[in-house]
Design an enzyme around this catalytic site. Structure first.
Site, PDB file in Angstrom:
ATOM      1  N   CYS A  65       0.812  -1.214   0.000  1.00  0.00           N
ATOM      2  CA  CYS A  65       0.000   0.000   0.000  1.00  0.00           C
ATOM      3  C   CYS A  65       0.849   1.270   0.000  1.00  0.00           C
ATOM      4  O   CYS A  65       1.380   1.622  -1.048  1.00  0.00           O
ATOM      5  CB  CYS A  65      -0.998  -0.040   1.146  1.00  0.00           C
ATOM      6  N   HIS A 122      -3.527  -5.062   0.725  1.00  0.00           N
ATOM      7  CA  HIS A 122      -2.978  -5.419   2.041  1.00  0.00           C
ATOM      8  C   HIS A 122      -2.953  -6.928   2.222  1.00  0.00           C
ATOM      9  O   HIS A 122      -3.856  -7.509   2.822  1.00  0.00           O
ATOM     10  CB  HIS A 122      -3.793  -4.753   3.154  1.00  0.00           C
ATOM     11  N   GLU A 171      -1.167  -8.585   4.190  1.00  0.00           N
ATOM     12  CA  GLU A 171      -0.913  -8.998   5.579  1.00  0.00           C
ATOM     13  C   GLU A 171      -2.203  -9.412   6.285  1.00  0.00           C
ATOM     14  O   GLU A 171      -2.189 -10.118   7.289  1.00  0.00           O
ATOM     15  CB  GLU A 171      -0.203  -7.888   6.352  1.00  0.00           C
TER      16      GLU A 171
HETATM   17  N1  LIG Z   1      -1.904   6.827   2.309  1.00  0.00           N
HETATM   18  C1  LIG Z   1      -1.876   6.086   1.078  1.00  0.00           C
HETATM   19  C2  LIG Z   1      -1.617   4.626   1.355  1.00  0.00           C
HETATM   20  C3  LIG Z   1      -2.817   4.007   1.984  1.00  0.00           C
HETATM   21  C4  LIG Z   1      -2.493   2.953   3.008  1.00  0.00           C
HETATM   22  O1  LIG Z   1      -1.355   2.571   3.255  1.00  0.00           O
HETATM   23  N2  LIG Z   1      -3.578   2.524   3.624  1.00  0.00           N
HETATM   24  C5  LIG Z   1      -3.473   1.717   4.763  1.00  0.00           C
HETATM   25  C6  LIG Z   1      -3.625   2.621   5.948  1.00  0.00           C
HETATM   26  C7  LIG Z   1      -4.332   1.913   7.032  1.00  0.00           C
HETATM   27  C8  LIG Z   1      -4.501   2.891   8.148  1.00  0.00           C
HETATM   28  O2  LIG Z   1      -3.535   3.056   8.928  1.00  0.00           O
HETATM   29  O3  LIG Z   1      -5.529   3.561   8.106  1.00  0.00           O
HETATM   30  C9  LIG Z   1      -3.178   6.240   0.304  1.00  0.00           C
HETATM   31  O4  LIG Z   1      -4.146   6.746   0.921  1.00  0.00           O
HETATM   32  O5  LIG Z   1      -3.223   5.852  -0.861  1.00  0.00           O
END
Ligand SMILES: N[C@@H](CCC(=O)NCCCC(=O)O)C(=O)O
Length: 258
Positions: free
Chosen positions: A113, A221, A223
């Protein structure tokens, strides 16, 4: 031989809205420990306490996790706008040089991500701040008020290049994934090979031209439910094997000759 040690990059948090902390999601550590069979250690995403050379010498592989803050657009030659949202410049300053070093050395690195976006930008890509605003695109964001199960539910197909590394790894050309992101690759860098797409043509899986080691990144994701999901498991297993080879001193042929 002890298990390989995987460095998992942190995100910055404020505990109780006042106590600065470095942390990453338990799903990431569990996937690295139980599916990759490696020792997961979180490292601070701050160049002041995590110098690149020490990271490379300490860990056998790296996981760049998701994260709510976005890669700063100046990393890909653009000006920040309100649409770009929040940033984490310390994490940018660790993740992007780390990506380039790992790809050059053949040291295993897996991006998820935000980690996918960091690796793409590190290798010359640009990002769009809100892909759902683009004509014909879906909303790839997680349901903001959903339960954890709803946020990580499988939501769209990803189509891999026939015969490409992801199709071979997963044993399928079309899979189902979750989706929790607002940004996405706008223009892939010269060495960034897009190998998987969502139905709206959003890039979802990349590898890198000329990369001698394990250097893969996915926009979803894996994971989540890594031990059971038929897409996640082979990805983390392959990552673990690459980290074991690195730990055993095996180096890509082009590097071993140096
Ligand atoms: N910020 C980027 C990547 C999105 C991302 O990594 N989402 C997972 C976040 C989970 C959380 O901590 O909320 C985008 O918005 O594209």
């Amino acid at each position: 031989m002890r298990r390989p040690i995987v460095g998992i990059i942190s995100n910055a948090y404020l505990i109780n809205d006042q106590y600065p902390a470095h942390a990453n999601g338990q799903m990431n550590t569990d996937a690295v420990a139980t599916v990759s069979d490696c020792l997961p250690l979180t490292f601070p995403a701050d160049p002041a306490v995590s110098p690149l050379e020490e990271l490379l010498d300490t860990f056998d592989g790296f996981l760049l996790t998701g994260g709510r803050p976005n890669v700063h657009p100046e990393e890909y030659g653009e000006e920040p706008t309100e649409a770009h949202g929040a940033f984490d410049r310390n994490r940018d300053r660790v993740a992007l040089p780390l990506t380039r070093a790992c790809i050059e050395r053949g040291q295993p690195i897996l991006g998820i991500c935000r980690g996918f976006q960091e690796m793409a930008v590190a290798m010359g890509s640009t990002l769009h701040p809100e892909i759902r605003d683009l004509p014909g695109r879906m909303n790839h964001r997680m349901p903001p008020d959903g339960t954890l199960e709803e946020k990580f539910a499988l939501r769209h197909e990803v189509r891999f290049t026939s015969g490409g590394p992801f199709a071979r790894m997963m044993g399928a050309e079309v899979v189902m994934t979750n989706t929790l992101h607002g940004q996405g690759i706008k223009q892939a860098g010269p060495r960034v090979i897009v190998d998987g797409w969502a139905p709206d043509e959003t890039p979802e899986a990349i590898h890198f031209d000329g990369a001698q080691g394990f250097a893969l990144a996915v926009q979803w994701h894996p994971e989540a439910n890594a031990a059971q999901d038929p897409v996640s498991r082979p990805l983390f297993e392959a990552f673990g094997e690459a980290c074991r080879a690195w730990r055993a001193g095996k180096r890509p042929a082009s590097l071993a000759a140096e």
